[in-house]
Motif scaffolding. Structure first.
Motif, short mmCIF file in Angstrom:
data_model
loop_
_atom_site.label_atom_id
_atom_site.label_comp_id
_atom_site.label_asym_id
_atom_site.label_seq_id
_atom_site.Cartn_x
_atom_site.Cartn_y
_atom_site.Cartn_z
N ASN A 71 -16.52 1.62 -30.46
CA ASN A 71 -16.48 1.36 -31.89
C ASN A 71 -16.64 -0.14 -32.14
OD1 ASN A 71 -15.98 3.99 -33.09
ND2 ASN A 71 -14.01 3.91 -32.04
N ALA A 72 -17.08 -0.47 -33.34
CA ALA A 72 -17.26 -1.88 -33.71
C ALA A 72 -15.90 -2.56 -33.86
CB ALA A 72 -18.03 -1.98 -35.01
N LEU A 73 -15.90 -3.88 -33.73
CA LEU A 73 -14.69 -4.68 -33.83
C LEU A 73 -14.97 -5.88 -34.72
CD1 LEU A 73 -11.82 -5.42 -32.64
CD2 LEU A 73 -13.05 -6.66 -30.88
N PHE A 74 -14.06 -6.19 -35.64
CA PHE A 74 -14.22 -7.31 -36.55
C PHE A 74 -12.98 -8.18 -36.49
CE2 PHE A 74 -16.45 -3.62 -38.23
CZ PHE A 74 -17.74 -4.11 -38.29
N LEU A 75 -13.16 -9.44 -36.10
CA LEU A 75 -12.08 -10.41 -36.03
C LEU A 75 -12.35 -11.52 -37.04
CD1 LEU A 75 -11.92 -10.85 -32.14
CD2 LEU A 75 -10.46 -9.39 -33.54
N GLU A 76 -11.29 -11.95 -37.77
CA GLU A 76 -11.45 -13.02 -38.73
C GLU A 76 -10.26 -13.96 -38.68
OE1 GLU A 76 -12.01 -11.64 -42.73
OE2 GLU A 76 -14.02 -10.88 -42.33
N ARG A 77 -10.55 -15.24 -38.97
CA ARG A 77 -9.48 -16.22 -39.14
C ARG A 77 -9.91 -17.19 -40.22
NH1 ARG A 77 -9.67 -21.35 -36.19
NH2 ARG A 77 -11.75 -21.53 -35.28
N GLU A 78 -8.93 -17.64 -41.01
CA GLU A 78 -9.22 -18.60 -42.07
C GLU A 78 -9.24 -20.00 -41.48
OE1 GLU A 78 -7.31 -20.03 -46.32
OE2 GLU A 78 -6.78 -18.06 -45.52
N LEU A 79 -10.23 -20.78 -41.88
CA LEU A 79 -10.37 -22.15 -41.39
C LEU A 79 -9.75 -23.13 -42.37
CD1 LEU A 79 -14.09 -22.10 -40.20
CD2 LEU A 79 -12.05 -21.95 -38.79
#
Length: 178
Positions: free
Chosen positions: A47-55
């Motif tokens: 499955n797809a994976l999405f990682l995010e972080r605010e800069l």
């Protein structure tokens, strides 16, 4: 009896139509028993994976992913598409560190560990550094990212990895009292 079950499982697995199979605890046992090198096996994510972080405004340290603007905030997003090929970087305890980026080391690897799934079988699934499958943040490339996924991310391997596998079997005929 346990070996017979593993052999039957392997025969069933290899005979089905799909070219890929989930990496399970049973399959890992078969790999280890036949001394197949994990470094030579091609891994895939299911499955797809999405990682995010605010800069922060001062944080220009973006090594992976891309920067996007959402409501005036700079977001560093790392995306792993479904069926992306990966390689083993390291095996630590029961966890496999898999890299989906060329030339990447441990810092750009994702941890996969055995997690009990359907019908009591263990699947190698995305876990955090401590081996827990229930997490909201993930260390990647020296930063903490929020995980935006509704589905589990599990490892798959090509069935062709077992093309040279030879299974020796013997049927016990039984023994009668005289």
């Amino acid at each position: 009896m346990k070996n017979l079950a593993i052999v039957l499982f392997a025969v069933f697995l290899l005979s089905s139509c799909s070219q890929q199979a989930y990496l399970t605890g049973s399959l890992m046992t078969l790999i280890k028993e036949n001394q197949l090198p994990l470094e030579k096996i091609q891994f895939y994510n299911d499955n797809a994976l999405f990682l995010e972080r605010e800069l922060n405004a001062s944080d220009a340290n973006v090594k992976s992913g891309k920067i996007i603007l959402i409501n005036g905030k700079s977001i560093n997003r790392v995306t792993l598409e479904q069926q992306t090929p990966g390689v083993l970087v390291k095996q630590a305890n029961d966890q496999l560190l898999i890299s989906f980026e060329a030339g990447a080391g441990e810092e750009k690897s994702l941890h996969f560990g055995p997690v009990v799934g359907e019908r009591g079988e263990y699947y190698y699934q995305l876990v955090d550094d401590a081996g827990s499958p229930t997490f909201s943040r993930l260390n990647y490339d020296g930063n903490k990212y929020l995980l935006y996924n509704k589905k589990k991310v599990r490892l798959m391997i090509m069935k062709s990895s077992f093309s040279g596998l030879k299974v020796n079997s013997k049927r016990m005929r039984g023994n009668r009292v005289r």
